[in-house]
Scaffold this motif. Structure first.
Motif, mmCIF file in Angstrom:
data_model
loop_
_atom_site.group_PDB
_atom_site.id
_atom_site.type_symbol
_atom_site.label_atom_id
_atom_site.label_comp_id
_atom_site.label_asym_id
_atom_site.label_seq_id
_atom_site.Cartn_x
_atom_site.Cartn_y
_atom_site.Cartn_z
ATOM 1 N N GLU A 193 14.082 46.230 6.015
ATOM 2 C CA GLU A 193 13.082 45.808 6.960
ATOM 3 C C GLU A 193 11.827 45.091 6.293
ATOM 4 O O GLU A 193 11.485 43.981 7.039
ATOM 5 N N GLY A 194 11.662 45.169 5.193
ATOM 6 C CA GLY A 194 10.664 44.223 4.409
ATOM 7 C C GLY A 194 11.223 42.888 4.061
ATOM 8 O O GLY A 194 10.434 41.922 4.239
ATOM 9 N N LEU A 195 12.470 42.837 3.835
ATOM 10 C CA LEU A 195 12.857 41.640 3.723
ATOM 11 C C LEU A 195 13.148 40.551 4.692
ATOM 12 O O LEU A 195 13.209 39.347 4.982
ATOM 13 N N ASP A 196 13.611 41.458 6.074
ATOM 14 C CA ASP A 196 13.808 40.842 7.372
ATOM 15 C C ASP A 196 12.628 40.423 7.955
ATOM 16 O O ASP A 196 12.629 39.349 8.831
ATOM 17 N N ALA A 197 11.458 41.019 7.653
ATOM 18 C CA ALA A 197 10.168 40.758 8.637
ATOM 19 C C ALA A 197 9.670 39.252 8.307
ATOM 20 O O ALA A 197 9.519 38.485 9.073
ATOM 21 N N PRO A 198 9.712 38.924 6.970
ATOM 22 C CA PRO A 198 9.395 37.399 6.799
ATOM 23 C C PRO A 198 10.270 36.297 7.484
ATOM 24 O O PRO A 198 10.041 35.122 7.567
ATOM 25 N N ARG A 199 11.582 36.684 7.632
ATOM 26 C CA ARG A 199 12.769 35.846 7.956
ATOM 27 C C ARG A 199 12.521 35.691 9.528
ATOM 28 O O ARG A 199 12.656 34.635 10.062
ATOM 29 N N ARG A 200 11.790 36.551 10.257
ATOM 30 C CA ARG A 200 11.560 36.484 11.684
ATOM 31 C C ARG A 200 10.510 35.526 12.014
ATOM 32 O O ARG A 200 9.810 34.705 12.379
#
Length: 110
Positions: free
Chosen positions: A103-110
């Motif tokens: 989740e922490g890695l996906d958040a900046p990608r969004r």
């Protein structure tokens, strides 16, 4: 992590999530009936429920004791019951860590 036997101490620097740990393998090969495998904590031994059951169960069947210092577990019938509960919790916590990391890695990608 330390693996102890009178006259022998095995130290492993790899995480409990890794199955390929040379020192753990050497320790398990060194143990004999009547010895006790002492670990600092269950999550240092393994992170999955199945790995913990295997790593503690195989030596028990060979007459090797098991003791986890943090959880104060030993190879009594009550200790084995608590072991399974703590092992399930260790696996659950590991899964939460993995989910949080994703989740922490996906958040900046969004």
């Amino acid at each position: 992590m330390l693996w102890r036997r009178p006259g022998a101490v095995f130290a492993d620097k790899k995480s409990g999530k890794n199955a390929q740990r040379p020192e753990l393998k050497a320790c398990l090969a060194y143990l004999r009936s009547g010895d006790t495998l002492v670990v600092p904590a269950l999550d240092r031994l393994a992170r999955s429920l199945q790995d913990l059951i295997t790593l503690a169960g195989d030596p028990r069947r060979a007459g090797i004791g098991f003791c986890s210092l943090h959880e104060a577990l030993a190879t009594t019938s009550g200790g084995r019951l608590v072991f399974h509960v703590f092992a399930a919790l260790a696996e659950f916590i590991r899964e939460l860590i993995v989910e949080g990391t994703h989740e922490g890695l996906d958040a900046p990608r969004r």
